[in-house]
Write a protein that holds these residues in place. Structure first.
Motif, PDB file in Angstrom:
ATOM      1  N   PRO A 153       0.836  -1.208   0.000  1.00  9.94           N
ATOM      2  CA  PRO A 153       0.000   0.000   0.000  1.00  9.94           C
ATOM      3  C   PRO A 153       0.867   1.253   0.000  1.00  9.94           C
ATOM      4  O   PRO A 153       1.948   1.289   0.587  1.00  9.94           O
ATOM      5  CB  PRO A 153      -0.810  -0.128   1.295  1.00  9.94           C
ATOM      6  N   ASP A 154       0.381   2.278  -0.646  1.00  8.84           N
ATOM      7  CA  ASP A 154       1.082   3.561  -0.727  1.00  8.84           C
ATOM      8  C   ASP A 154       0.943   4.285   0.614  1.00  8.84           C
ATOM      9  O   ASP A 154      -0.159   4.688   0.991  1.00  8.84           O
ATOM     10  CB  ASP A 154       0.488   4.389  -1.861  1.00  8.84           C
ATOM     11  N   PRO A 155       2.037   4.458   1.372  1.00  2.00           N
ATOM     12  CA  PRO A 155       1.908   5.147   2.668  1.00  2.00           C
ATOM     13  C   PRO A 155       1.474   6.592   2.543  1.00  2.00           C
ATOM     14  O   PRO A 155       0.954   7.166   3.499  1.00  2.00           O
ATOM     15  CB  PRO A 155       3.320   5.030   3.264  1.00  2.00           C
ATOM     16  N   GLY A 156       1.680   7.169   1.360  1.00  2.00           N
ATOM     17  CA  GLY A 156       1.269   8.556   1.169  1.00  2.00           C
ATOM     18  C   GLY A 156      -0.172   8.699   0.725  1.00  2.00           C
ATOM     19  O   GLY A 156      -0.649   9.820   0.530  1.00  2.00           O
ATOM     20  N   ASP A 157      -0.865   7.585   0.537  1.00  2.00           N
ATOM     21  CA  ASP A 157      -2.260   7.621   0.074  1.00  2.00           C
ATOM     22  C   ASP A 157      -3.077   6.641   0.910  1.00  2.00           C
ATOM     23  O   ASP A 157      -3.608   5.661   0.399  1.00  2.00           O
ATOM     24  CB  ASP A 157      -2.311   7.247  -1.413  1.00  2.00           C
ATOM     25  N   PRO A 158      -3.181   6.890   2.236  1.00  2.00           N
ATOM     26  CA  PRO A 158      -3.847   5.908   3.114  1.00  2.00           C
ATOM     27  C   PRO A 158      -5.318   5.709   2.813  1.00  2.00           C
ATOM     28  O   PRO A 158      -5.893   4.688   3.180  1.00  2.00           O
ATOM     29  CB  PRO A 158      -3.654   6.508   4.517  1.00  2.00           C
ATOM     30  N   ALA A 159      -5.956   6.654   2.134  1.00  2.00           N
ATOM     31  CA  ALA A 159      -7.389   6.517   1.843  1.00  2.00           C
ATOM     32  C   ALA A 159      -7.663   5.624   0.639  1.00  2.00           C
ATOM     33  O   ALA A 159      -8.807   5.247   0.395  1.00  2.00           O
ATOM     34  CB  ALA A 159      -8.008   7.899   1.614  1.00  2.00           C
ATOM     35  N   SER A 160      -6.609   5.284  -0.121  1.00  2.00           N
ATOM     36  CA  SER A 160      -6.819   4.479  -1.316  1.00  2.00           C
ATOM     37  C   SER A 160      -7.229   3.061  -0.937  1.00  2.00           C
ATOM     38  O   SER A 160      -6.678   2.450  -0.026  1.00  2.00           O
ATOM     39  CB  SER A 160      -5.536   4.444  -2.147  1.00  2.00           C
ATOM     40  N   ARG A 161      -8.209   2.497  -1.668  1.00  2.00           N
ATOM     41  CA  ARG A 161      -8.681   1.142  -1.432  1.00  2.00           C
ATOM     42  C   ARG A 161      -8.251   0.208  -2.559  1.00  2.00           C
ATOM     43  O   ARG A 161      -8.759  -0.901  -2.690  1.00  2.00           O
ATOM     44  CB  ARG A 161     -10.209   1.125  -1.310  1.00  2.00           C
ATOM     45  N   GLY A 162      -7.282   0.669  -3.374  1.00  2.00           N
ATOM     46  CA  GLY A 162      -6.884  -0.118  -4.528  1.00  2.00           C
ATOM     47  C   GLY A 162      -6.355  -1.487  -4.160  1.00  2.00           C
ATOM     48  O   GLY A 162      -6.711  -2.494  -4.770  1.00  2.00           O
ATOM     49  N   ALA A 163      -5.461  -1.545  -3.151  1.00  2.12           N
ATOM     50  CA  ALA A 163      -4.896  -2.831  -2.753  1.00  2.12           C
ATOM     51  C   ALA A 163      -5.966  -3.753  -2.194  1.00  2.12           C
ATOM     52  O   ALA A 163      -5.972  -4.958  -2.461  1.00  2.12           O
ATOM     53  CB  ALA A 163      -3.785  -2.615  -1.729  1.00  2.12           C
ATOM     54  N   GLU A 164      -6.897  -3.198  -1.419  1.00  6.90           N
ATOM     55  CA  GLU A 164      -7.972  -4.009  -0.839  1.00  6.90           C
ATOM     56  C   GLU A 164      -8.846  -4.610  -1.933  1.00  6.90           C
ATOM     57  O   GLU A 164      -9.206  -5.795  -1.882  1.00  6.90           O
ATOM     58  CB  GLU A 164      -8.814  -3.151   0.099  1.00  6.90           C
ATOM     59  N   VAL A 165      -9.217  -3.786  -2.919  1.00  4.22           N
ATOM     60  CA  VAL A 165     -10.051  -4.271  -4.013  1.00  4.22           C
ATOM     61  C   VAL A 165      -9.299  -5.328  -4.832  1.00  4.22           C
ATOM     62  O   VAL A 165      -9.865  -6.351  -5.223  1.00  4.22           O
ATOM     63  CB  VAL A 165     -10.495  -3.096  -4.909  1.00  4.22           C
ATOM     64  N   GLN A 166      -8.010  -5.092  -5.064  1.00 10.02           N
ATOM     65  CA  GLN A 166      -7.215  -6.058  -5.815  1.00 10.02           C
ATOM     66  C   GLN A 166      -7.111  -7.389  -5.069  1.00 10.02           C
ATOM     67  O   GLN A 166      -7.246  -8.469  -5.670  1.00 10.02           O
ATOM     68  CB  GLN A 166      -5.812  -5.490  -6.040  1.00 10.02           C
ATOM     69  N   ARG A 167      -6.906  -7.343  -3.763  1.00  6.04           N
ATOM     70  CA  ARG A 167      -6.819  -8.574  -2.976  1.00  6.04           C
ATOM     71  C   ARG A 167      -8.141  -9.331  -3.029  1.00  6.04           C
ATOM     72  O   ARG A 167      -8.175 -10.558  -3.181  1.00  6.04           O
ATOM     73  CB  ARG A 167      -6.455  -8.252  -1.527  1.00  6.04           C
ATOM     74  N   ARG A 168      -9.243  -8.612  -2.917  1.00  7.45           N
ATOM     75  CA  ARG A 168     -10.555  -9.256  -2.947  1.00  7.45           C
ATOM     76  C   ARG A 168     -10.785  -9.939  -4.294  1.00  7.45           C
ATOM     77  O   ARG A 168     -11.322 -11.052  -4.367  1.00  7.45           O
ATOM     78  CB  ARG A 168     -11.650  -8.225  -2.682  1.00  7.45           C
ATOM     79  N   SER A 169     -10.375  -9.292  -5.368  1.00 10.48           N
ATOM     80  CA  SER A 169     -10.543  -9.871  -6.700  1.00 10.48           C
ATOM     81  C   SER A 169      -9.717 -11.150  -6.849  1.00 10.48           C
ATOM     82  O   SER A 169     -10.208 -12.171  -7.344  1.00 10.48           O
ATOM     83  CB  SER A 169     -10.139  -8.853  -7.762  1.00 10.48           C
ATOM     84  N   LEU A 170      -8.482 -11.131  -6.398  1.00 12.04           N
ATOM     85  CA  LEU A 170      -7.618 -12.307  -6.498  1.00 12.04           C
ATOM     86  C   LEU A 170      -8.157 -13.456  -5.653  1.00 12.04           C
ATOM     87  O   LEU A 170      -8.217 -14.608  -6.099  1.00 12.04           O
ATOM     88  CB  LEU A 170      -6.195 -11.943  -6.050  1.00 12.04           C
TER      89      LEU A 170
END
Length: 448
Positions: free
Chosen positions: A81-98
């Motif tokens: 996860p990008d420490p400078g963008d804590p509000a981003s849910r990109g990694a969470e969504v990607q993990r859920r998809s995988l």
């Protein structure tokens, strides 16, 4: 074994994983590594632990990351996860998809997925990328998902161009300017397509979140209702519950162990029609009702008669199948009754066997009038194995159920000398279908 080693010795053939000696090419003379590298779509190969096994040249071009950078790393170690963008849910969504692709065995797609990745030249800095992502499962010889093909279509420049057009249209309205790409001309049809794609992406995200919540509720409910307090006192009994690969991953299958006076023990399995939260809740009610009936009825058939009357009053309970039996250790007698359920296997130590099918009646609640249920007995000897199960263990699409029963008997015979826990695990492996598991499995194995 390290993931770098595991990446060799495998190739994909017809959607299945096949061993390749040396990892370079197949016996058919094709160089699968070169074929994968030449694919125009950016791809990486992940194993079940989401470890990166391989990537092609197009992926290096899209991300700037080479095989030396990535192979052997877990996906989310390579893309933290990008420490400078804590509000981003990109990694969470990607993990859920995988994880959804792994669990369901179905291809999972993310449209216009925003995912920040470390820059190739300065890994401590992150850059936002917009990808169309396809996570495609690859099944192994046993039908289980072994690999994921993670395919990326980078649409970052297109999104930046669209944002530039949006910023120009909304200047002075307090909007933060987005990245600009002056040499990209965005035509009206493409802008309309982009808008529709964004709407589809939002709808897809809402559907995924809803499905995950419902899936979690169903599985939590299923596990809670399968709690079996009396099981702790019986190390000779092994139980397994295996959810289906498709659908809600929670259904109406159950098993139960009930201690009775004078050293007797009752065992049961059952299967409610349907899937999801409703089937799991009906299963819980019927399982509890049967457990109570077993404690007060004078026989297994009497317990099923009571349960059948109860099932008529519950929505979704009619047509449930179940089997229950009592073990009398002093006389080495097994007394049983079945409501339309597949017959358990009683395997003797010498390899002879019998199916407990001499007291089978229709499923619960399907008769218009109450009729006493049949009952039968079987003798057993010390060291025999008894296997109770639901139909997901033996059924395969397009195959007669008798074939599955025969396969089960052969598997139990081959495993009969092992401890019950090993017998249970061995049966799940031996009975796995080539197309994957299509229905829930509840399994109970006991050494008599």
């Amino acid at each position: 074994m390290h993931a770098r080693t595991r990446a060799h010795g495998r190739r994909c053939e017809g959607g299945r994983v096949v061993a390749v000696a040396g990892g370079g090419g197949g016996g058919d003379g094709l160089d699968y590594a070169a074929l994968f590298a030449a694919m125009p779509a950016a791809c990486i190969v992940l194993d079940r632990e989401l470890t990166i096994l391989a990537l092609n040249d197009a992926y290096t071009e899209a991300t700037g990351r080479t095989a030396a950078d990535l192979v052997g790393l877990r996906f989310f170690d390579a893309y933290p996860p990008d420490p400078g963008d804590p509000a981003s849910r990109g990694a969470e969504v990607q993990r859920r998809s995988l994880e959804t692709a792994l669990a369901s065995g179905r291809t999972n797609i993310l449209l216009l997925h925003r995912f920040t990745i470390p820059r190739a030249d300065r890994p401590e800095h992150f850059a936002p990328r917009w990808w169309n992502v396809v996570n495609r499962p690859v099944r192994g010889p046993g039908g289980q998902v072994e690999l994921l093909i993670h395919q990326v279509d980078d649409v970052t420049e297109y999104v930046r161009a669209e944002r530039g057009a949006d910023d120009a249209a909304g200047s002075g309205a307090g909007q933060e300017p987005g990245p600009r790409t002056d040499d990209v001309v965005v035509e009206a049809p493409r802008a309309e397509l982009f808008t529709r794609a964004r709407e589809l992406q939002r709808a897809n995200a809402r559907l995924q979140e809803s499905a995950v919540r419902t899936h979690d509720v169903a599985l939590t409910l299923q596990r809670a209702m399968l709690a079996t307090p009396d099981l702790a006192a019986h190390p000779e009994v092994a139980v397994r519950y295996l959810p289906a690969l498709e659908g809600m991953n929670a259904c109406g299958d159950w098993y139960d162990v009930v201690d009775l006076p004078e050293g007797r023990m009752a065992l049961s399995v059952g299967d409610v029609v349907g899937h999801g939260v409703n089937a799991a809740s009906v299963m819980g009610m019927l399982r509890a009702a049967l457990s109570a009936a077993i404690r007060v009825a004078d026989s297994p058939s009497g317990a099923l008669e009571t349960l059948g009357l109860y099932a008529r009053s519950q929505d979704g309970a009619v047509a449930t199948t179940t089997f229950t039996c009592q073990l009398f250790p002093a006389s080495r007698l097994l007394m049983y009754s079945s409501a339309g359920h597949p017959p358990p296997v009683l395997m003797h130590r010498d390899g002879s066997s019998e199916l407990l099918d001499r007291a089978t009646d229709p499923p619960l609640g399907v008769r218009m009038e109450h009729v006493p249920r049949p009952q039968a007995t079987a003798d057993y000897r010390p060291g025999d194995i008894l296997v109770l199960y639901t139909d997901g263990l033996i059924e395969r699409r397009g195959e007669d159920i008798d074939v599955g029963l025969g396969r089960l008997v052969d598997a139990v015979r081959a495993l009969r000398a092992l401890p019950p826990e090993e017998v249970a695990d061995g049966l799940l492996r031996a009975m796995a279908g080539p197309a994957g598991q299509q229905d829930d499995i509840s399994l109970l194995v006991t050494r008599l």
